[in-house]
Enzyme design. Structure first.
Site, PDB file in Angstrom:
ATOM      1  N   TYR A  31       4.879  12.788 -23.498  1.00 41.89           N
ATOM      2  CA  TYR A  31       4.248  12.965 -22.187  1.00 41.89           C
ATOM      3  C   TYR A  31       3.285  11.812 -21.879  1.00 41.89           C
ATOM      4  O   TYR A  31       2.193  12.002 -21.367  1.00 41.89           O
ATOM      5  CB  TYR A  31       3.531  14.313 -22.094  1.00 41.89           C
ATOM      6  CG  TYR A  31       4.485  15.485 -22.057  1.00 41.89           C
ATOM      7  CD1 TYR A  31       5.030  15.899 -20.846  1.00 41.89           C
ATOM      8  CD2 TYR A  31       4.850  16.152 -23.219  1.00 41.89           C
ATOM      9  CE1 TYR A  31       5.910  16.977 -20.805  1.00 41.89           C
ATOM     10  CE2 TYR A  31       5.744  17.223 -23.179  1.00 41.89           C
ATOM     11  CZ  TYR A  31       6.268  17.630 -21.968  1.00 41.89           C
ATOM     12  OH  TYR A  31       7.136  18.693 -21.926  1.00 41.89           O
ATOM     13  N   ASP A  62      -4.868   3.503  -4.885  1.00 44.09           N
ATOM     14  CA  ASP A  62      -4.925   3.963  -3.497  1.00 44.09           C
ATOM     15  C   ASP A  62      -6.122   4.889  -3.283  1.00 44.09           C
ATOM     16  O   ASP A  62      -6.274   5.907  -3.961  1.00 44.09           O
ATOM     17  CB  ASP A  62      -3.621   4.698  -3.162  1.00 44.09           C
ATOM     18  CG  ASP A  62      -3.389   4.865  -1.676  1.00 44.09           C
ATOM     19  OD1 ASP A  62      -4.370   4.767  -0.903  1.00 44.09           O
ATOM     20  OD2 ASP A  62      -2.238   5.091  -1.286  1.00 44.09           O
ATOM     21  N   HIS A 108       0.837  -1.197   0.000  1.00 44.07           N
ATOM     22  CA  HIS A 108       0.000   0.000   0.000  1.00 44.07           C
ATOM     23  C   HIS A 108       0.877   1.254   0.000  1.00 44.07           C
ATOM     24  O   HIS A 108       1.756   1.405   0.841  1.00 44.07           O
ATOM     25  CB  HIS A 108      -0.904  -0.018   1.231  1.00 44.07           C
ATOM     26  CG  HIS A 108      -1.835   1.131   1.300  1.00 44.07           C
ATOM     27  ND1 HIS A 108      -2.215   1.675   2.500  1.00 44.07           N
ATOM     28  CD2 HIS A 108      -2.473   1.845   0.349  1.00 44.07           C
ATOM     29  CE1 HIS A 108      -3.050   2.683   2.273  1.00 44.07           C
ATOM     30  NE2 HIS A 108      -3.216   2.798   0.975  1.00 44.07           N
ATOM     31  N   TYR A 168      10.207  13.473 -12.196  1.00 41.11           N
ATOM     32  CA  TYR A 168      11.438  12.659 -12.185  1.00 41.11           C
ATOM     33  C   TYR A 168      11.844  12.334 -10.746  1.00 41.11           C
ATOM     34  O   TYR A 168      12.254  11.215 -10.450  1.00 41.11           O
ATOM     35  CB  TYR A 168      12.584  13.383 -12.894  1.00 41.11           C
ATOM     36  CG  TYR A 168      12.437  13.469 -14.397  1.00 41.11           C
ATOM     37  CD1 TYR A 168      12.152  12.351 -15.162  1.00 41.11           C
ATOM     38  CD2 TYR A 168      12.597  14.683 -15.057  1.00 41.11           C
ATOM     39  CE1 TYR A 168      12.023  12.439 -16.544  1.00 41.11           C
ATOM     40  CE2 TYR A 168      12.473  14.780 -16.436  1.00 41.11           C
ATOM     41  CZ  TYR A 168      12.183  13.646 -17.175  1.00 41.11           C
ATOM     42  OH  TYR A 168      12.057  13.732 -18.533  1.00 41.11           O
TER      43      TYR A 168
END
Length: 146
Positions: free
Chosen positions: A136, A66, A22, A118
C-alpha cells in the site's frame, strides 16, 4: 548537468513534471502496482531500483501541490481483507515528506478505496513504476500552481 535538481529526477521525469498542468495527477507506484496495464493511457516512467519516499521527496522539491482541492495527495486505502493485518509504516514517512514541502502537512493527504484508486490512476497523466517493496505504498499527487 543542472544545479539544484535532485539527481534522482531523470530528464524524462523532469520533462513530464514540466508538461503537467494544474489539476493533472501523477502516481508513484509501488512494486506491486499494475503500472503498465493501469497506465495504458498515461506516460509510464520506470524507476526500477528506487523506492517511493526518495522519489516523492525529490518531486515535491519542484512540484506544487494543488491548493484548490482539499486532498491533493492520496493513498490507496487498505482493503477490508487487509485491515488489521497489514501495517503501513511508509504512510508515516510520506506524512513527514509532505509536511516538509507543503504547509498543510498531513491534512493534504487523503485516501481512496482500492478499486476507485485504480480508476483514478487510469486518468493520471503519468505513473512512475518503482521497486518499492512496502505494501500500500502507492501515492497520487495532484499538481497545483506556483
Amino acid at each position: 548537468m543542472l544545479k539544484g535538481i535532485p539527481k534522482i529526477l531523470s530528464p524524462e521525469l523532469l520533462k513530464v513534471l514540466c508538461e503537467m498542468g494544474h489539476g493533472d495527477r501523477i502516481v508513484l507506484a509501488d512494486g506491486n502496482f499494475p503500472s503498465q496495464s493501469v497506465g495504458k493511457n498515461a506516460i509510464v516512467i520506470r524507476m526500477d531500483g528506487h523506492g517511493v519516499p526518495e522519489i516523492l521527496d525529490a518531486i515535491l522539491q519542484l512540484f506544487p501541490l494543488d491548493h484548490c482541492v482539499e486532498k491533493p495527495v492520496n493513498l490507496m486505502q487498505l482493503s477490508s481483507e487487509d485491515e488489521g493485518k497489514v501495517e503501513t509504516p511508509i504512510w508515516d514517512t510520506y506524512k513527514k515528506i509532505v509536511e516538509s514541502h507543503d504547509k498543510r502537512g498531513k491534512d493534504a493527504i487523503g485516501q481512496i478505496e482500492r478499486f476507485q484508486y485504480y480508476e483514478e490512476a487510469r486518468k493520471a497523466y503519468a505513473i512512475i513504476a518503482t521497486s518499492e517493496p512496502a505494501l500500500y505504498a502507492n501515492i497520487m499527487l495532484q499538481k497545483g500552481v506556483i
